[in-house]
Design a protein around this motif. Structure first.
Motif, PDB file in Angstrom:
ATOM      1  N   ALA A   1      -2.374  13.079  -1.048  1.00 43.65           N
ATOM      2  CA  ALA A   1      -2.681  11.452  -1.254  1.00 43.65           C
ATOM      3  C   ALA A   1      -1.944  11.395  -0.493  1.00 43.65           C
ATOM      4  O   ALA A   1      -0.760  11.953   0.740  1.00 43.65           O
ATOM      5  CB  ALA A   1      -1.439  11.143  -2.706  1.00 43.65           C
ATOM      6  N   GLY A   2      -2.520  10.143   0.220  1.00 43.05           N
ATOM      7  CA  GLY A   2      -2.264   9.421   1.713  1.00 43.05           C
ATOM      8  C   GLY A   2      -1.344   8.015   1.840  1.00 43.05           C
ATOM      9  O   GLY A   2      -0.916   7.936   0.601  1.00 43.05           O
ATOM     10  N   PRO A   3      -1.028   8.278   3.358  1.00 43.63           N
ATOM     11  CA  PRO A   3       0.196   6.217   2.989  1.00 43.63           C
ATOM     12  C   PRO A   3      -1.032   5.336   2.184  1.00 43.63           C
ATOM     13  O   PRO A   3      -2.214   5.272   2.803  1.00 43.63           O
ATOM     14  CB  PRO A   3       0.746   6.428   4.415  1.00 43.63           C
ATOM     15  N   PRO A   4      -0.822   4.691   1.200  1.00 43.46           N
ATOM     16  CA  PRO A   4      -1.631   3.878   0.749  1.00 43.46           C
ATOM     17  C   PRO A   4      -1.922   2.240   1.606  1.00 43.46           C
ATOM     18  O   PRO A   4      -2.669   1.492   0.954  1.00 43.46           O
ATOM     19  CB  PRO A   4      -0.772   3.506  -0.816  1.00 43.46           C
TER      20      PRO A   4
ATOM     21  N   TYR B   1      -8.605   8.647   1.298  1.00 39.38           N
ATOM     22  CA  TYR B   1      -7.264   8.843   0.748  1.00 39.38           C
ATOM     23  C   TYR B   1      -6.978  10.017   0.302  1.00 39.38           C
ATOM     24  O   TYR B   1      -5.725  10.013   0.913  1.00 39.38           O
ATOM     25  CB  TYR B   1      -7.234   7.779  -1.292  1.00 39.38           C
ATOM     26  N   TRP B   2      -7.231  10.686   0.004  1.00 38.52           N
ATOM     27  CA  TRP B   2      -7.106  12.032  -0.730  1.00 38.52           C
ATOM     28  C   TRP B   2      -7.723  12.507   1.380  1.00 38.52           C
ATOM     29  O   TRP B   2      -8.700  12.787   2.026  1.00 38.52           O
ATOM     30  CB  TRP B   2      -7.822  13.024  -1.091  1.00 38.52           C
TER      31      TRP B   2
END
Lengths: 435, 398
Positions: free
Chosen positions: B351-354, B336-337
């Motif tokens: 933070a990436g797109p979820p 995610y990071w």
């Protein structure tokens, strides 16, 4: 004029809040969303009166004979959708579902990640039936990783995502939101991701699998705080309603019971305007309050002066006087005040929608105003009118099922559902000019 | 191939709302040109947190996070030359995102009615505090005001104390999220009609629409939901308990989950107690219930509690702060990071797109420096000469 998503068909298997809201957003935008419910997703039928009162979700706290058709959440989250019941834990149910998949664009689900594979409905299986199908899965922590099978609700993800760590009274523990706020965050991301995949599907004919994590959705809305921590090494303290570098910034008591106004001063001009409105021009010349840094340092003294003024008047009046002078201020509205709010009313924020079991009621809008493809305000003209709908009859705003008999996968029910799928298939072929 | 390959977006946003929307479109493959005011830039550059707490326009976490995957140019829209250049850029743009006060764009001669004539397939979205119409449209907004007027704040916090605003910039993010969905819907519709359109998003309405339980319950039964502290309105214990080494979150909202919780805690006798029979009963007697179970939590570590609860399928979770999140096993396992290098702030986690899309990957690039892509866009794309660009610079246009 019709909604932006006209001609797109979505199968919505979701429960609770995050998923149904995602589906509803797409339905409001004009997609044909079919809410598929099973026995376990239909609420129980026996609510003691005191429980009904705590829930406060039924009209006048009366669950009625078919409470699943009378809960406000169901009727809101499933508005503009068609509702069918189908038991996916039976082979017949799965076979019928697959026929739907063949003629649909999207499957949306928020089960835990083991469930769809158990039904034989994982993405590879679905894509074999229909290569253009988009599957969006939105479990709490995503479909992979060590927590993938964890049980969670929005109330857990609030603390788990870091959101709660940024909310709370000064110096006190992390505080959850009052409304399981991570749910709608996930819903909006899911709606956006599905629309993105649909855009790609329209251009290439290809579907895909979207693996959405509700926890990550919430953390993405505090990404600057995490990055910030790596830049300055500081974990942001909980400040209540205060601001790290601007003051006054808070929520102040007004006349009446539990009435408040929020005031957020960010510049010296706004501070001066606030002092004038409070008829305390001497504060402007007070050196302690001359700049933001000084006002932050002496915030307690300022807050006392402000509250002495706000507590003498209604919150709406305080807001109006301050806004007219150019000071950012907002009355803290409760549900009744929100419902009566002049600004929201003028912008048509509350939609009145009729429903056979609860009558005409108001619901919140989809908060986007499109100039050319207006959102669907009322239930659409349902194609189910064309066919006999004995067990799940009402076309408008149908919540799950209409009677207990329909909850069992009897051969009668399967026949009825099969005939309805045939109706959808007929509609699809008509659209393609085959008839 | 990325999902939005070939889509061109002009991003005029300040601060959070429009920037988050454009950031998502950028991660999904659209080309984003972020247009900032010369010299000053996006106000987010002046908002912290900053590297080592020292204000610097290239070292603001807020700006860096919200402007990944964008090209950055400067252009002064308050000059005639600036407006003309903007109109040229707009000719082949698919999307325009702006979050100025209502009336600002039309005041520059850049209202939707004008822009539509230049490019009829343009999708334009305005995200503002209160929308383009209505009695509050010229009111001053912002995070705290939106929390208040949307009704969101009234339900957060302790019933005896003042309402609490949500953490971070939630109202503006909600505006950006709704704008993202709105733009995508308009782009899909455009595939069929060829027509663009205008979308008006009000942050107050976004926030008011995402706690609709409150409004639904009021409409159906007259109930005004109040604050309930660190609890939940329907059942107990849905709360945060202190434990040996911090806090844990638990929310066994179904009675069978609560039963399993009391079994694993070896307190089945509480199930026999009429005060704690159901979630509603436990909520009515929450203080008494907490007194009885708290010692169990205080004797155990958060990891022990969360893992044990999950083994028994009882909803439990960690209470993470921003530092904990970076160490979280689940986020690590899902990558995610995303580590991005930036000349002013170095290699940092973003933070990436979820969500992950199986066919159309998301990609990441650091935020642009102020005016970093001026040469690429003005010389390369618009074909200006170096002299012309220099002249625009001298006149404060670029």
């Amino acid at each position: 004029m019709t909604g932006a998503l006209k001609g797109i068909r979505i199968l919505d298997l979701t429960r609770v809040w995050s998923g149904p809201l995602a589906g509803r957003i797409l339905a409001d935008l004009g997609a044909e969303v079919i809410q598929v419910s099973g026995r376990v997703t239909v609420p129980r039928a026996d609510y003691p009166p005191e429980v009904a009162k705590i829930l406060a979700v039924f009209p006048d706290n009366e669950p009625g004979e078919r409470p699943w058709n009378r809960t406000s959440a169901n009727n809101d989250f499933h508005r503009n959708k068609l509702g069918i019941t189908l038991e996916l834990n039976t082979p017949e149910g799965v076979e019928l579902f697959k026929r739907f998949v063949k003629i649909s664009d999207v499957v949306l689900e928020n089960y835990s990640p083991r469930v769809m594979p158990n039904f034989g409905l994982d993405y590879p299986s679905l894509s074999q039936i229909n290569p253009a199908i988009i599957l969006c899965s939105m479990p709490g922590y995503g479909s992979t990783g060590p927590y993938r099978d964890w049980v969670s609700y929005g109330t857990n993800l609030d603390p788990a995502s870091g959101l709660a760590s940024l909310m709370g009274y000064p110096g006190e523990e992390a505080h959850m939101s009052g409304n399981a706020y991570p749910d709608p965050i996930a819903a909006l991301h899911a709606a956006g991701a599905i629309l993105t995949a649909l855009f790609h599907q329209r251009r290439t004919g290809k579907g895909q699998f979207i693996d959405l994590s509700q926890a990550e959705s919430a953390t993405s809305l505090i990404g600057e705080a995490v990055l910030g921590y790596t830049l300055n090494g500081k974990i942001p303290p909980r400040l209540g309603n205060r601001h790290p570098s601007q003051a006054p910034h808070g929520c102040y008591k007004c006349e009446g019971e539990d009435k408040w106004v929020a005031i957020a001063v960010s510049t010296d001009e706004e501070w001066a305007a606030l002092c004038h409105v409070m008829e305390s021009p001497e504060l402007i010349d007070d050196q302690r309050f001359a700049d933001s840094a000084g006002r932050c340092e002496n915030q307690d003294a300022i807050d006392e002066r402000i509250e002495a003024w706000t507590s003498q008047r209604p919150h709406h009046e305080a807001m109006r006087l301050l806004q007219e002078a150019g000071v950012p201020a907002g009355a803290v509205l409760d549900a009744a005040e929100l419902f009566a709010n002049e600004h929201l009313s003028e912008r048509d924020f509350f939609w009145e929608i009729d429903h056979p079991e609860v009558g005409l009621r108001k619901y919140v809008a989809l908060p986007m105003k499109f100039s050319k493809t207006p959102v669907q305000k009322t239930a659409w003209e349902s194609i189910t009118n064309m066919f006999s709908q004995k067990s799940w009859g009402f076309p408008k705003m149908r919540s799950p099922s209409s009677n207990k008999r329909a909850l069992s996968a009897t051969s009668q029910l399967i026949r009825e559902i099969a005939s309805t799928i045939a109706a959808f298939e007929f509609k699809e072929r008509s659209r393609n000019g085959l008839y | 191939m990325q999902a939005l390959e070939g889509i061109k977006v002009l991003d005029l946003s300040q601060l959070v709302s429009g920037s988050y929307c454009a950031k998502l479109l950028g991660a999904l493959g659209a080309e984003i040109i972020k247009i900032e005011t010369p010299a000053r830039g996006d106000q987010a550059r002046n908002a912290g947190p900053f590297l080592e707490d020292t204000p610097h326009p290239e070292r603001s976490a807020l700006f860096l996070y919200l402007n990944t995957n964008k090209k950055g140019i400067t252009l002064n829209l308050e000059t005639e030359a600036g407006v003309n250049i903007f109109k040229v850029l707009l000719k082949d743009a698919d999307v325009l995102i702006e979050n100025f006060k209502p009336g600002y764009m039309p005041g520059l001669g850049l209202g939707y009615e004008t822009l539509e004539k230049i490019n009829s397939s343009l999708v334009m979205v305005s995200v503002t505090d209160f929308g383009q119409t209505g009695p509050y449209k010229d009111y001053k907004g912002g995070r705290l005001v939106a929390n208040a007027l949307s009704g969101y704040m009234y339900i957060n916090g302790n019933p005896e104390r003042e309402p609490l605003a949500g953490g971070g910039e939630q109202p503006a993010y909600q505006g950006g999220l709704h704008a993202y969905a709105g733009i995508m819907a308009a782009l899909i519709s455009r595939e069929t009609t060829g027509q663009g359109q205008y979308i008006d998003v009000s942050i107050m309405e976004c926030m008011a629409s995402i706690h609709q339980f409150t409004i639904n319950r009021y409409v159906y039964s007259g109930k005004i939901q109040n604050r309930i502290g660190n609890r939940y309105m329907y059942s107990h214990p849905t709360t945060i308990y202190p434990c040996k080494d911090g806090y844990v979150s638990i929310s066994p909202s179904m009675d069978e989950q609560a039963e399993r919780m009391l079994l694993l805690m070896e307190m089945p006798h509480l199930l026999e107690d009429p005060r704690f029979e159901t979630g509603f009963h436990r909520l009515a007697h929450a203080e008494e219930f907490d007194e009885l179970v708290k010692p169990w939590f205080l004797e155990r570590s958060k990891e022990e509690i969360v893992k044990l609860c999950q083994e028994w399928r009882v909803p439990a979770a960690y209470v993470n702060n921003v530092a904990d999140l970076l160490d979280d096993e689940q986020y690590k396992a899902r990558h995610y990071w995303v580590m991005l290098d930036h000349p002013e702030t170095g290699m940092r986690p973003y933070a990436g797109p979820p969500f992950k899309m199986s066919e159309t990957p998301t990609e990441y690039e650091r935020a642009p420096l102020l005016g970093e892509h001026n040469d690429e866009i003005y010389l390369g794309r618009l074909g200006l000469s170096r002299d012309e660009l220099e002249k625009l610079r001298e006149n404060g246009v670029v």
